[in-house]
Each structure stands twice: as structure tokens, then as C-alpha cells.
Design an enzyme around this catalytic site. Structure first.
Site, PDB file in Angstrom:
ATOM      1  N   ALA A   1       3.284  -0.930   4.648  1.00 35.19           N
ATOM      2  CA  ALA A   1       2.766  -1.040   6.220  1.00 35.19           C
ATOM      3  C   ALA A   1       2.040  -2.423   6.524  1.00 35.19           C
ATOM      4  O   ALA A   1       2.247  -2.842   7.692  1.00 35.19           O
ATOM      5  CB  ALA A   1       1.420  -0.133   6.270  1.00 35.19           C
TER       6      ALA A   1
ATOM      7  N   ARG B   1      13.350   4.343  12.426  1.00 30.63           N
ATOM      8  CA  ARG B   1      12.248   5.242  12.521  1.00 30.63           C
ATOM      9  C   ARG B   1      11.330   4.802  13.694  1.00 30.63           C
ATOM     10  O   ARG B   1      11.912   4.559  14.546  1.00 30.63           O
ATOM     11  CB  ARG B   1      11.552   4.974  11.003  1.00 30.63           C
ATOM     12  CG  ARG B   1      12.069   5.357   9.846  1.00 30.63           C
ATOM     13  CD  ARG B   1      11.574   5.131   8.570  1.00 30.63           C
ATOM     14  NE  ARG B   1      10.349   6.006   8.446  1.00 30.63           N
ATOM     15  CZ  ARG B   1       9.325   5.653   7.621  1.00 30.63           C
ATOM     16  NH1 ARG B   1       9.499   4.714   6.734  1.00 30.63           N
ATOM     17  NH2 ARG B   1       8.520   6.666   7.465  1.00 30.63           N
TER      18      ARG B   1
ATOM     19  N   HIS C   1       4.158  -4.664   9.078  1.00 29.19           N
ATOM     20  CA  HIS C   1       4.109  -4.586  10.534  1.00 29.19           C
ATOM     21  C   HIS C   1       2.971  -5.034  11.249  1.00 29.19           C
ATOM     22  O   HIS C   1       2.900  -4.943  12.358  1.00 29.19           O
ATOM     23  CB  HIS C   1       4.356  -3.022  11.099  1.00 29.19           C
ATOM     24  CG  HIS C   1       5.241  -2.322  10.078  1.00 29.19           C
ATOM     25  ND1 HIS C   1       6.767  -2.753  10.173  1.00 29.19           N
ATOM     26  CD2 HIS C   1       5.409  -1.523   9.260  1.00 29.19           C
ATOM     27  CE1 HIS C   1       7.608  -2.103   9.335  1.00 29.19           C
ATOM     28  NE2 HIS C   1       6.700  -1.147   8.847  1.00 29.19           N
TER      29      HIS C   1
ATOM     30  N   ASP D   1       1.994 -16.019   6.583  1.00 21.79           N
ATOM     31  CA  ASP D   1       1.737 -17.420   6.425  1.00 21.79           C
ATOM     32  C   ASP D   1       1.967 -17.909   4.802  1.00 21.79           C
ATOM     33  O   ASP D   1       2.267 -18.995   4.567  1.00 21.79           O
ATOM     34  CB  ASP D   1       0.280 -17.718   6.831  1.00 21.79           C
ATOM     35  CG  ASP D   1       0.311 -17.704   8.449  1.00 21.79           C
ATOM     36  OD1 ASP D   1       1.143 -17.942   9.293  1.00 21.79           O
ATOM     37  OD2 ASP D   1      -0.982 -17.442   8.776  1.00 21.79           O
TER      38      ASP D   1
ATOM     39  N   ASN E   1       7.934  -5.607  -1.288  1.00 21.16           N
ATOM     40  CA  ASN E   1       8.017  -4.498  -0.312  1.00 21.16           C
ATOM     41  C   ASN E   1       6.487  -4.539   0.133  1.00 21.16           C
ATOM     42  O   ASN E   1       5.799  -4.071  -0.494  1.00 21.16           O
ATOM     43  CB  ASN E   1       8.449  -3.225  -0.884  1.00 21.16           C
ATOM     44  CG  ASN E   1       8.388  -2.096   0.008  1.00 21.16           C
ATOM     45  OD1 ASN E   1       7.833  -2.177   1.095  1.00 21.16           O
ATOM     46  ND2 ASN E   1       9.011  -1.039  -0.189  1.00 21.16           N
TER      47      ASN E   1
ATOM     48  N   ARG F   1       4.982  11.196  -2.260  1.00 22.56           N
ATOM     49  CA  ARG F   1       4.970  10.658  -0.899  1.00 22.56           C
ATOM     50  C   ARG F   1       6.142  10.745  -0.040  1.00 22.56           C
ATOM     51  O   ARG F   1       7.241  10.105  -0.244  1.00 22.56           O
ATOM     52  CB  ARG F   1       4.634   9.273  -0.930  1.00 22.56           C
ATOM     53  CG  ARG F   1       4.381   8.710   0.592  1.00 22.56           C
ATOM     54  CD  ARG F   1       4.221   7.201   0.498  1.00 22.56           C
ATOM     55  NE  ARG F   1       3.873   6.628   1.629  1.00 22.56           N
ATOM     56  CZ  ARG F   1       4.255   5.304   2.089  1.00 22.56           C
ATOM     57  NH1 ARG F   1       4.663   4.446   1.244  1.00 22.56           N
ATOM     58  NH2 ARG F   1       4.011   4.971   3.280  1.00 22.56           N
TER      59      ARG F   1
ATOM     60  N   TYR G   1      11.308   8.676   1.432  1.00 25.39           N
ATOM     61  CA  TYR G   1      11.344   7.546   0.466  1.00 25.39           C
ATOM     62  C   TYR G   1      12.032   7.887  -0.953  1.00 25.39           C
ATOM     63  O   TYR G   1      12.131   7.045  -1.996  1.00 25.39           O
ATOM     64  CB  TYR G   1       9.858   7.167   0.045  1.00 25.39           C
ATOM     65  CG  TYR G   1       9.152   6.695   1.229  1.00 25.39           C
ATOM     66  CD1 TYR G   1       9.715   5.566   1.819  1.00 25.39           C
ATOM     67  CD2 TYR G   1       8.068   7.348   1.926  1.00 25.39           C
ATOM     68  CE1 TYR G   1       8.916   4.866   2.939  1.00 25.39           C
ATOM     69  CE2 TYR G   1       7.575   6.741   3.056  1.00 25.39           C
ATOM     70  CZ  TYR G   1       8.031   5.622   3.639  1.00 25.39           C
ATOM     71  OH  TYR G   1       7.254   5.065   4.648  1.00 25.39           O
TER      72      TYR G   1
ATOM     73  N   PRO H   1       0.623  -1.198   0.040  1.00 20.55           N
ATOM     74  CA  PRO H   1       0.145   0.123   0.058  1.00 20.55           C
ATOM     75  C   PRO H   1       0.941   1.345  -0.116  1.00 20.55           C
ATOM     76  O   PRO H   1       1.955   1.434   0.590  1.00 20.55           O
ATOM     77  CB  PRO H   1      -0.953  -0.246   1.112  1.00 20.55           C
ATOM     78  CG  PRO H   1      -0.075  -1.152   2.244  1.00 20.55           C
ATOM     79  CD  PRO H   1       0.497  -1.952   1.237  1.00 20.55           C
ATOM     80  N   ASN H   2       0.397   2.220  -0.826  1.00 20.67           N
ATOM     81  CA  ASN H   2       0.921   3.672  -0.772  1.00 20.67           C
ATOM     82  C   ASN H   2       2.136   3.681  -1.840  1.00 20.67           C
ATOM     83  O   ASN H   2       2.697   4.916  -2.003  1.00 20.67           O
ATOM     84  CB  ASN H   2       1.036   4.400   0.576  1.00 20.67           C
ATOM     85  CG  ASN H   2      -0.124   4.181   1.083  1.00 20.67           C
ATOM     86  OD1 ASN H   2      -1.413   4.895   0.871  1.00 20.67           O
ATOM     87  ND2 ASN H   2      -0.274   3.574   2.660  1.00 20.67           N
TER      88      ASN H   2
ATOM     89  N   ARG I   1       7.554   0.590  13.525  1.00 19.54           N
ATOM     90  CA  ARG I   1       8.211  -0.077  12.379  1.00 19.54           C
ATOM     91  C   ARG I   1       9.354  -0.972  12.389  1.00 19.54           C
ATOM     92  O   ARG I   1       9.894  -1.525  11.486  1.00 19.54           O
ATOM     93  CB  ARG I   1       8.699   1.065  11.216  1.00 19.54           C
ATOM     94  CG  ARG I   1       7.605   1.893  10.814  1.00 19.54           C
ATOM     95  CD  ARG I   1       8.180   3.120   9.947  1.00 19.54           C
ATOM     96  NE  ARG I   1       7.274   4.196   9.795  1.00 19.54           N
ATOM     97  CZ  ARG I   1       6.025   4.376   9.306  1.00 19.54           C
ATOM     98  NH1 ARG I   1       5.801   3.360   8.437  1.00 19.54           N
ATOM     99  NH2 ARG I   1       5.491   5.319   9.168  1.00 19.54           N
TER     100      ARG I   1
ATOM    101  N   GLU J   1      12.624  -9.330   1.346  1.00 22.31           N
ATOM    102  CA  GLU J   1      11.958  -8.323   1.842  1.00 22.31           C
ATOM    103  C   GLU J   1      12.770  -7.003   1.446  1.00 22.31           C
ATOM    104  O   GLU J   1      14.078  -6.938   1.936  1.00 22.31           O
ATOM    105  CB  GLU J   1      11.900  -8.572   3.295  1.00 22.31           C
ATOM    106  CG  GLU J   1      10.953  -7.361   3.935  1.00 22.31           C
ATOM    107  CD  GLU J   1      10.790  -7.581   5.404  1.00 22.31           C
ATOM    108  OE1 GLU J   1      11.224  -8.687   5.816  1.00 22.31           O
ATOM    109  OE2 GLU J   1      10.409  -6.755   6.133  1.00 22.31           O
TER     110      GLU J   1
ATOM    111  N   HIS K   1      12.843  -2.704   1.972  1.00 22.74           N
ATOM    112  CA  HIS K   1      12.222  -1.362   2.414  1.00 22.74           C
ATOM    113  C   HIS K   1      13.077  -0.268   1.757  1.00 22.74           C
ATOM    114  O   HIS K   1      14.383  -0.312   1.993  1.00 22.74           O
ATOM    115  CB  HIS K   1      12.048  -1.362   3.860  1.00 22.74           C
ATOM    116  CG  HIS K   1      11.145  -2.378   4.446  1.00 22.74           C
ATOM    117  ND1 HIS K   1       9.854  -2.419   4.437  1.00 22.74           N
ATOM    118  CD2 HIS K   1      11.570  -3.805   5.068  1.00 22.74           C
ATOM    119  CE1 HIS K   1       9.312  -3.465   4.661  1.00 22.74           C
ATOM    120  NE2 HIS K   1      10.190  -4.380   5.240  1.00 22.74           N
ATOM    121  N   LEU K   2      12.563   0.657   1.496  1.00 25.79           N
ATOM    122  CA  LEU K   2      13.253   1.849   0.801  1.00 25.79           C
ATOM    123  C   LEU K   2      13.953   2.659   2.176  1.00 25.79           C
ATOM    124  O   LEU K   2      15.107   2.740   1.915  1.00 25.79           O
ATOM    125  CB  LEU K   2      12.441   2.935   0.153  1.00 25.79           C
ATOM    126  CG  LEU K   2      11.676   2.158  -1.195  1.00 25.79           C
ATOM    127  CD1 LEU K   2      10.230   2.662  -0.986  1.00 25.79           C
ATOM    128  CD2 LEU K   2      12.369   2.937  -2.295  1.00 25.79           C
TER     129      LEU K   2
END
Ligand code: DQA
Length: 147
Positions: free
Chosen positions: A78, A108, A81, A88, A75, A19, A24, A11-12, A112, A99, A101-102
Site C-alpha cells: 500500500a 483495480r 500509492h 526519495d 513490493n 489474504r 494475491y 505491509p500486509n 492503485r 518494483e 506487484h502480485l
């Protein structure tokens, strides 16, 4: 047949570029897709790059990777978390997952610092901005070529 790598975005991330660019970066998701696709080509992979704001859609795509992809880069944004369902799904499919993350999520807010995805990921790339996707692909290429 060229092996396929799924690159799944949560998301986002469709808003990248607009953003919080101080967190980011200024690259859009399309910019990232172009670079990952180009890197994939030199490494001999087909890249299937997707984004959704919906948790269940990410779960469906992880399940789809079981039969269609050699590996996946995710990625989860949100949902990292919060999502036991993603944990699963990744565990269930047995496809190597990286995995990404930017931002450096550990530098942070406290919420997170915990990831439901990390325990089931083969590897994690955090804090390298958009370049993290290319690093993830390099790493995944090594893992996949051993399988
Ligand atoms: C993110 C980090 C997450 O905490 C956040 O919710 C995101 C983006 C990153 O790429 O840095 O949406 O996954």
C-alpha cells in the site's frame, strides 16, 4: 564475494496465502522467499528477504541497500500509492530497484493506479502473481551484471 540482492516487502504481505487469495494467490511469503532464494542461487546472488508493516523501516532498509546490496526488489504494497519517503529513498541510494506487484494494480481501484515508486524504479513487474518476484530477479541480474 557473492553479491547481495535485497527483496523488501511492505505491509500486509506477511498475510499472503490468507489474504484475498483470489487477488494475491495462495502462495505464502515464505513460499515466495524459498523460490527467490533458489533462483538467486542459480544466478549467483545472495538473497536478503525481508517484510515489514512499517513505512520508516522500509526507508531504513532501502538506505541500508546503498552499501550492502547490488540491487533491490521491492513490493511496497500500500505504501506504493502513498509514500514520498520511499520515492526519495530509492532515488537517493542510486541502487537499481525493481518494483513488483502480485496483482495488476492498473486493473483495480483508481487509487492503485498511481505509484510513487515507479518513477524511480529501473523496472516494474505487475500482475504475474508470485512468479513476478522471480521475473524481477532475472531482470535485475542482467542490470547488475552490466554494472
Ligand atoms: C500489491 C498491490 C497494492 O495495491 C496493495 O496495497 C498490496 C499488494 C500487490 O502486490 O499486488 O498490498 O502491492
Amino acid at each position: 564475494m557473492t553479491a547481495t540482492i535485497f527483496v523488501l516487502n511492505g505491509p500486509n504481505l506477511n498475510l499472503l496465502g490468507l489474504r484475498e487469495p483470489e487477488v494475491y494467490g495462495s502462495d505464502t511469503l515464505n513460499d515466495i522467499e524459498d523460490r527467490v532464494r533458489a533462483r538467486g542461487k542459480t544466478l549467483g546472488f545472495e538473497i536478503d528477504f525481508r517484510q515489514t508493516n512499517v513505512e520508516g523501516q522500509l526507508v531504513d532498509w532501502v538506505q541500508e541497500a546503498r552499501t550492502k546490496a547490488k540491487g533491490l526488489i521491492i513490493n511496497p504494497a500500500a505504501y506504493t500509492h502513498t509514500s514520498v519517503a520511499l520515492h526519495d529513498a530509492i532515488k537517493a541510494v542510486g541502487v537499481p530497484a525493481i518494483e513488483v506487484h502480485l496483482s495488476n494494480t492498473y486493473a483495480r481501484e483508481d487509487f492503485r493506479h498511481h505509484s510513487y515508486v515507479s518513477p524511480v524504479a529501473h523496472g516494474i513487474v505487475v500482475g504475474f502473481g508470485a512468479y513476478g518476484y522471480e521475473l524481477a530477479l532475472e531482470g535485475l541480474a542482467r542490470i547488475v551484471s552490466k554494472n
